[in-house]
Design a protein around this motif. Structure first.
Motif, PDB file in Angstrom:
ATOM      1  N   SER A  65       0.822  -1.213   0.000  1.00 12.98           N
ATOM      2  CA  SER A  65       0.000   0.000   0.000  1.00 12.98           C
ATOM      3  C   SER A  65       0.851   1.256   0.000  1.00 12.98           C
ATOM      4  N   ARG A  66       2.021   1.181   0.617  1.00 12.03           N
ATOM      5  CA  ARG A  66       2.928   2.336   0.605  1.00 12.03           C
ATOM      6  C   ARG A  66       3.573   2.511  -0.761  1.00 12.03           C
ATOM      7  N   ALA A  67       3.906   1.392  -1.400  1.00 11.16           N
ATOM      8  CA  ALA A  67       4.519   1.472  -2.722  1.00 11.16           C
ATOM      9  C   ALA A  67       3.511   1.913  -3.779  1.00 11.16           C
ATOM     10  N   ARG A  68       2.246   1.534  -3.598  1.00  8.45           N
ATOM     11  CA  ARG A  68       1.173   1.904  -4.520  1.00  8.45           C
ATOM     12  C   ARG A  68       0.052   2.563  -3.719  1.00  8.45           C
ATOM     13  N   PRO A  69       0.130   3.857  -3.444  1.00 10.30           N
ATOM     14  CA  PRO A  69      -0.848   4.524  -2.569  1.00 10.30           C
ATOM     15  C   PRO A  69      -2.299   4.353  -3.005  1.00 10.30           C
ATOM     16  N   GLY A  70      -2.544   4.187  -4.287  1.00  2.31           N
ATOM     17  CA  GLY A  70      -3.923   4.031  -4.741  1.00  2.31           C
ATOM     18  C   GLY A  70      -4.380   2.589  -4.826  1.00  2.31           C
ATOM     19  N   ALA A  71      -3.553   1.655  -4.377  1.00  8.09           N
ATOM     20  CA  ALA A  71      -3.866   0.236  -4.499  1.00  8.09           C
ATOM     21  C   ALA A  71      -5.048  -0.148  -3.612  1.00  8.09           C
ATOM     22  N   VAL A  72      -5.867  -1.063  -4.118  1.00 12.50           N
ATOM     23  CA  VAL A  72      -7.030  -1.567  -3.386  1.00 12.50           C
ATOM     24  C   VAL A  72      -6.812  -3.038  -3.076  1.00 12.50           C
ATOM     25  N   LEU A  73      -7.022  -3.424  -1.823  1.00 15.57           N
ATOM     26  CA  LEU A  73      -6.949  -4.809  -1.385  1.00 15.57           C
ATOM     27  C   LEU A  73      -8.327  -5.206  -0.876  1.00 15.57           C
ATOM     28  N   LEU A  74      -8.799  -6.357  -1.297  1.00 18.81           N
ATOM     29  CA  LEU A  74     -10.162  -6.789  -0.988  1.00 18.81           C
ATOM     30  C   LEU A  74     -10.173  -8.143  -0.295  1.00 18.81           C
ATOM     31  N   ILE A  75     -11.237  -8.378   0.470  1.00 22.17           N
ATOM     32  CA  ILE A  75     -11.619  -9.728   0.874  1.00 22.17           C
ATOM     33  C   ILE A  75     -13.032  -9.965   0.369  1.00 22.17           C
ATOM     34  N   ASP A  76     -13.228 -11.092  -0.318  1.00 22.99           N
ATOM     35  CA  ASP A  76     -14.537 -11.493  -0.827  1.00 22.99           C
ATOM     36  C   ASP A  76     -14.924 -12.774  -0.092  1.00 22.99           C
ATOM     37  N   ASP A  77     -15.950 -12.719   0.746  1.00 23.46           N
ATOM     38  CA  ASP A  77     -16.276 -13.885   1.569  1.00 23.46           C
ATOM     39  C   ASP A  77     -16.929 -15.019   0.788  1.00 23.46           C
ATOM     40  N   ARG A  78     -17.123 -14.825  -0.520  1.00 21.73           N
ATOM     41  CA  ARG A  78     -17.620 -15.934  -1.354  1.00 21.73           C
ATOM     42  C   ARG A  78     -16.484 -16.840  -1.814  1.00 21.73           C
ATOM     43  N   ALA A  79     -15.247 -16.350  -1.730  1.00 18.84           N
ATOM     44  CA  ALA A  79     -14.077 -17.148  -2.122  1.00 18.84           C
ATOM     45  C   ALA A  79     -13.664 -17.986  -0.907  1.00 18.84           C
ATOM     46  N   VAL A  80     -14.239 -19.156  -0.793  1.00 24.38           N
ATOM     47  CA  VAL A  80     -14.173 -19.935   0.442  1.00 24.38           C
ATOM     48  C   VAL A  80     -13.194 -21.106   0.318  1.00 24.38           C
ATOM     49  N   ILE A  81     -12.404 -21.283   1.368  1.00 24.49           N
ATOM     50  CA  ILE A  81     -11.632 -22.503   1.524  1.00 24.49           C
ATOM     51  C   ILE A  81     -11.963 -23.101   2.887  1.00 24.49           C
ATOM     52  N   HIS A  82     -11.746 -24.408   3.027  1.00 25.48           N
ATOM     53  CA  HIS A  82     -11.997 -25.125   4.272  1.00 25.48           C
ATOM     54  C   HIS A  82     -10.656 -25.621   4.799  1.00 25.48           C
ATOM     55  N   HIS A  83     -10.316 -25.142   5.991  1.00 22.56           N
ATOM     56  CA  HIS A  83      -8.987 -25.356   6.562  1.00 22.56           C
ATOM     57  C   HIS A  83      -9.061 -26.356   7.708  1.00 22.56           C
ATOM     58  N   ARG A  84      -8.275 -27.431   7.614  1.00 22.49           N
ATOM     59  CA  ARG A  84      -8.305 -28.466   8.636  1.00 22.49           C
ATOM     60  C   ARG A  84      -7.609 -27.991   9.906  1.00 22.49           C
ATOM     61  N   VAL A  85      -8.255 -28.199  11.042  1.00 22.56           N
ATOM     62  CA  VAL A  85      -7.686 -27.869  12.348  1.00 22.56           C
ATOM     63  C   VAL A  85      -7.396 -29.176  13.085  1.00 22.56           C
ATOM     64  N   PRO A  86      -6.132 -29.576  13.217  1.00 25.08           N
ATOM     65  CA  PRO A  86      -5.816 -30.836  13.895  1.00 25.08           C
ATOM     66  C   PRO A  86      -6.129 -30.766  15.386  1.00 25.08           C
ATOM     67  N   ARG A  87      -6.276 -31.905  16.007  1.00 23.07           N
ATOM     68  CA  ARG A  87      -6.673 -31.961  17.414  1.00 23.07           C
ATOM     69  C   ARG A  87      -5.757 -31.164  18.345  1.00 23.07           C
ATOM     70  N   PRO A  88      -4.434 -31.215  18.182  1.00 23.76           N
ATOM     71  CA  PRO A  88      -3.594 -30.437  19.102  1.00 23.76           C
ATOM     72  C   PRO A  88      -3.902 -28.944  19.090  1.00 23.76           C
ATOM     73  N   ARG A  89      -4.422 -28.436  17.966  1.00 27.11           N
ATOM     74  CA  ARG A  89      -4.730 -27.012  17.881  1.00 27.11           C
ATOM     75  C   ARG A  89      -6.105 -26.679  18.453  1.00 27.11           C
TER      76      ARG A  89
END
Length: 350
Positions: free
Chosen positions: A224-248
């Motif tokens: 963002s500092r290198a490109r002051p006009g840059a836009v960063l997004l999160i789209d909650d439709r782009a879904v992944i499912h992340h495994r959480v092992p038992r120790p965690r």
């Protein structure tokens, strides 16, 4: 953690950029997870140009993956089927592995997927829609936990799902502008790395060592500092499912990870300054977490399972992170450690 800002304007058109997907792996213990991650990329409704498996200083795993995905043969299987297996060309750790993948990739957009996660079929399609706006330089998605025990522990607050690498309670829904994306479910235009460099080594995870993080936050702030006009997004439709092992799922990991996050934030603040490095965290600590404590206490009064435990876990997590930040800040001042952007190659454009 990622900071929400103003909602981005939606668009009906879809960017035509080619996607390279980078998956970093380091242990054979996740063999089935790695295969599932690759299969989910191959099954995308919007095919990827390629999948790059970057192996972090584990020759046995690299050889096994080379045999599984014989180089050159997968091109016969259609668009999005090619898998390239690479060795991490830098120091041990996730940041250098990602930089190796960036340098070797051929796509105009580079997406990252954790080796213990699977992407839904339209993951890349939703990413691509964000890039229809030329100002957008990064798009992230929503990461849903898959608990090894089959259900969320009663005491585990949703506000702390970032502890297990997932989207946490407090982020607004929809497609929104953010300070930073989350590295296990994210994508960047190639030009972003040309402008800001790659992931800084020495901040994020390094195999089985203390579960540090923050490398994507540092990169996004630098971008963002290198490109002051840059836009960063999160789209909650782009879904992944992340495994959480038992120790965690245990409180011991929760405490260790929150402390490590404090250490990481001290390093990020050292790199990009405390004002930007802690901008999101201030809002999170003053608004999201107090609301979570109140919610937990209310549930306890209503005799709902885990209410008091969740409120207590939030307080414990804040204290652990604050302790880690204090220790990390002292260490950084004493050592004089500073991080510079890691250079990455231009990629092998086809």
């Amino acid at each position: 953690m990622s900071a929400p800002a103003a909602s981005a304007a939606s668009t009906d058109s879809t960017a035509s950029a080619a996607f390279s997907v980078v998956i970093c792996a380091y242990t054979e213990d996740r063999w089935e997870d790695i295969l599932a991650a690759v299969s989910s990329v191959r099954a995308q409704s919007r095919p990827a140009l390629e999948t790059l498996l970057v192996v972090d200083h584990n020759e046995a795993l690299r050889e096994r993956l080379l045999k599984e995905y014989a180089q050159g043969e997968d091109r016969e299987h259609g668009a999005g089927r090619e898998v390239r297996v690479l060795a991490n060309a830098g120091p041990r750790g996730l940041s250098a592995g990602r930089n190796t993948g960036i340098a070797a990739s051929r796509g105009e957009v580079v997406a990252f997927l954790d080796d213990d996660a699977v992407a839904e079929r339209d993951w890349l399609r939703h990413f691509a829609e964000g890039y229809a706006d030329p100002a957008v330089v990064a798009v992230g998605g929503r990461t849903v936990p898959v608990w090894a025990s089959g259900r969320r522990p009663d005491w585990f607050p949703e506000e702390f799902d970032w502890v297990v690498g997932c989207t946490y309670r407090g982020l607004p829904p929809g497609r929104v502008r953010v300070r930073n994306v989350l590295g296990g479910n994210a994508s960047f235009r190639r030009e972003a790395f040309a402008a800001a460099g790659g992931f800084a080594t020495g901040i994020g995870r390094d195999g089985d060592r203390r579960p540090l993080g923050g490398e994507e936050t540092e990169l996004c702030i630098r971008l963002s500092r290198a490109r002051p006009g840059a836009v960063l997004l999160i789209d909650d439709r782009a879904v992944i499912h992340h495994r959480v092992p038992r120790p965690r799922e245990h409180f011991a990991y929760f405490r260790t990870r929150t402390y490590a996050e404090g250490l990481s934030k001290a390093l990020v603040a050292r790199s990009v300054g405390a004002q930007k490095g802690l901008e999101s965290e201030r809002r999170y600590a003053t608004r999201v977490l107090p609301a979570g404590v109140v919610r937990g206490l209310r549930d306890a009064l209503l005799a709902r399972p885990g209410g008091a435990g969740r409120a207590g876990a939030i307080v414990a997590g804040v204290l652990a992170a604050a302790g880690g930040y204090a220790v990390g800040s002292v260490r950084a001042r004493r050592s004089g450690v500073a991080f510079s952007p890691a250079p990455v190659g231009e990629g092998a454009h086809g």
